[in-house]
Design a protein around this motif. Structure first.
Motif, short mmCIF file in Angstrom:
data_model
loop_
_atom_site.label_atom_id
_atom_site.label_comp_id
_atom_site.label_asym_id
_atom_site.label_seq_id
_atom_site.Cartn_x
_atom_site.Cartn_y
_atom_site.Cartn_z
N MET A 203 -10.87 20.31 -42.78
CA MET A 203 -12.23 20.42 -42.26
C MET A 203 -12.38 21.75 -41.52
O MET A 203 -11.41 22.34 -41.07
CB MET A 203 -12.53 19.25 -41.31
N THR A 204 -13.61 22.22 -41.39
CA THR A 204 -13.87 23.48 -40.69
C THR A 204 -15.01 23.29 -39.71
O THR A 204 -15.81 22.37 -39.83
CB THR A 204 -14.25 24.59 -41.68
N GLY A 205 -15.08 24.18 -38.73
CA GLY A 205 -16.21 24.18 -37.82
C GLY A 205 -15.97 23.38 -36.56
O GLY A 205 -14.84 23.19 -36.12
N ALA A 206 -17.06 22.91 -35.95
CA ALA A 206 -17.02 22.25 -34.64
C ALA A 206 -16.57 20.80 -34.79
O ALA A 206 -17.36 19.87 -34.72
CB ALA A 206 -18.39 22.32 -33.99
N VAL A 207 -15.28 20.61 -35.00
CA VAL A 207 -14.72 19.29 -35.27
C VAL A 207 -13.50 19.06 -34.39
O VAL A 207 -12.66 19.95 -34.23
CB VAL A 207 -14.32 19.13 -36.74
N THR A 208 -13.39 17.88 -33.81
CA THR A 208 -12.17 17.43 -33.15
C THR A 208 -11.56 16.35 -34.02
O THR A 208 -12.23 15.38 -34.37
CB THR A 208 -12.48 16.86 -31.75
N SER A 209 -10.30 16.52 -34.39
CA SER A 209 -9.66 15.59 -35.33
C SER A 209 -8.25 15.28 -34.87
O SER A 209 -7.50 16.18 -34.49
CB SER A 209 -9.64 16.21 -36.74
N ALA A 210 -7.91 13.99 -34.88
CA ALA A 210 -6.57 13.55 -34.51
C ALA A 210 -6.11 12.46 -35.46
O ALA A 210 -6.91 11.65 -35.91
CB ALA A 210 -6.56 13.04 -33.06
N TYR A 211 -4.81 12.46 -35.78
CA TYR A 211 -4.28 11.43 -36.66
C TYR A 211 -2.88 11.04 -36.21
O TYR A 211 -2.20 11.82 -35.52
CB TYR A 211 -4.30 11.86 -38.13
N SER A 212 -2.48 9.83 -36.57
CA SER A 212 -1.19 9.33 -36.11
C SER A 212 -0.55 8.43 -37.15
O SER A 212 -1.25 7.81 -37.97
CB SER A 212 -1.34 8.57 -34.79
N TYR A 213 0.79 8.36 -37.12
CA TYR A 213 1.56 7.44 -37.94
C TYR A 213 2.32 6.50 -36.99
O TYR A 213 2.95 6.95 -36.04
CB TYR A 213 2.59 8.16 -38.79
N LYS A 214 2.25 5.21 -37.28
CA LYS A 214 3.09 4.24 -36.57
C LYS A 214 3.93 3.50 -37.60
O LYS A 214 3.41 3.08 -38.64
CB LYS A 214 2.23 3.25 -35.78
N LEU A 215 5.21 3.36 -37.33
CA LEU A 215 6.13 2.73 -38.27
C LEU A 215 6.82 1.54 -37.62
O LEU A 215 7.21 1.60 -36.45
CB LEU A 215 7.20 3.72 -38.74
N ARG A 216 6.97 0.46 -38.40
CA ARG A 216 7.72 -0.69 -37.92
C ARG A 216 8.47 -1.31 -39.10
O ARG A 216 8.00 -1.29 -40.23
CB ARG A 216 6.80 -1.73 -37.27
N GLN A 217 9.63 -1.85 -38.81
CA GLN A 217 10.46 -2.46 -39.83
C GLN A 217 10.12 -3.94 -39.95
O GLN A 217 10.04 -4.66 -38.95
CB GLN A 217 11.94 -2.31 -39.47
N GLU A 218 9.88 -4.39 -41.17
CA GLU A 218 9.67 -5.81 -41.46
C GLU A 218 10.56 -6.18 -42.64
O GLU A 218 10.21 -5.94 -43.79
CB GLU A 218 8.20 -6.09 -41.78
N GLY A 219 11.72 -6.74 -42.33
CA GLY A 219 12.68 -7.08 -43.38
C GLY A 219 13.16 -5.84 -44.10
O GLY A 219 13.65 -4.90 -43.46
#
Length: 269
Positions: A203-219
């Motif tokens: 993306m470009t311009g007047a933007v605030t952007s945040a992203y995240s990864y969360k990991l958990r073990q299930e079996g």
């Protein structure tokens, strides 16, 4: 250039320590009004709401309502405008583009929408992917091996991607010293369970952007949860494009790489 009336409103909003604390809380991603209220034990909910209203009037916070939930996003443009007034002109290309876009907006909202098609809006993407692998293997793929499966490139198909898994580390694409793109900067890390980044992701311009990864073990599976929030002047197509892009990147390319050892080049054959 920022107008004097806007400058007065912005400084008024920044004058109170609680309002500055609220901005610190939302800088890594949107927060609900309920969450923000809980952070100030000796302050009434009415007072917190009043502080949020002043921040919204100063355009330091953008609000999106989801049913009865109010999400509060940081808008850094007024802060950059204040810095521009007193600081020297040796600023980054990104900061310049934010101010140029803001100046265009001030020439008229209708003109801006006709020319660029941008809207003052927000979006939030939440996805969950299950991968048949141990959590350490998925975490390593998200960081050390990202160049092998991350198919999207801003600098051409022969560019190289690198990821520094530390606070302040960069998720960087480059072809040479003179050609590169910053996909994100790490703001929080708890290996191998969580990574948070700020980044425009194309993306470009007047933007605030945040992203995240969360990991958990299930079996025998690792559950990877993605969260991506953006606020500012957005192209109406960006929400759908990023939603579909994340599904392909994580649900197809990453999953195939971790489970079958296939790079995105092999998958496209």
């Amino acid at each position: 250039m920022i107008q004097e009336d806007d400058l007065t409103v912005a400084f008024k909003a920044l004058a109170h320590p609680i309002r500055r604390a609220i901005l610190d809380l939302v800088k890594d991603g949107p927060k609900t009004t309920g969450y923000l209220d809980e952070q100030f034990e000796n302050v009434s909910r009415y007072a917190v709401m009043k502080h949020l209203t002043l921040l919204e009037e100063a355009e330091l916070i953008v609000v999106r309502r989801e049913g009865r939930i109010r999400q509060n996003y940081l808008n850094a443009v007024p802060l950059q405008q204040i810095a521009e007034r007193w600081m020297n002109r040796y600023q980054s290309d990104l900061a310049s583009s934010l101010l140029d876009l803001k100046s265009n907006l001030e020439r008229g909202k209708e003109e801006m929408e006709n020319e660029y098609g941008y809207k003052h809006d927000t979006f939030q993407i939440e996805q969950e992917i299950r991968i048949k692998a141990q959590i350490d293997a998925v975490y390593t793929s998200l960081t050390e091996n990202i160049d092998t499966w991350w198919a999207y490139r801003l600098c051409g198909e022969h560019s190289t991607l690198s990821f520094e898994p530390k606070v302040g580390g960069q998720f960087l694409e480059s072809t040479s010293e003179d050609h590169g793109a910053l996909w994100g900067t790490v703001t929080y890390i708890n290996a191998p369970h969580e990574i948070r980044l700020n980044g425009l992701l194309g993306m470009t311009g007047a933007v605030t952007s945040a992203y995240s990864y969360k990991l958990r073990q299930e079996g025998e599976e690792t559950v990877l949860s993605l969260s991506h929030q953006a606020a500012g002047l957005l192209d109406p197509n960006w929400h759908t494009a990023h939603d579909e892009g994340w599904k392909e990147l994580l649900g197809t390319f990453l999953k195939k790489y971790v489970e079958e050892g296939k790079s995105y080049h092999e998958h496209s054959k």
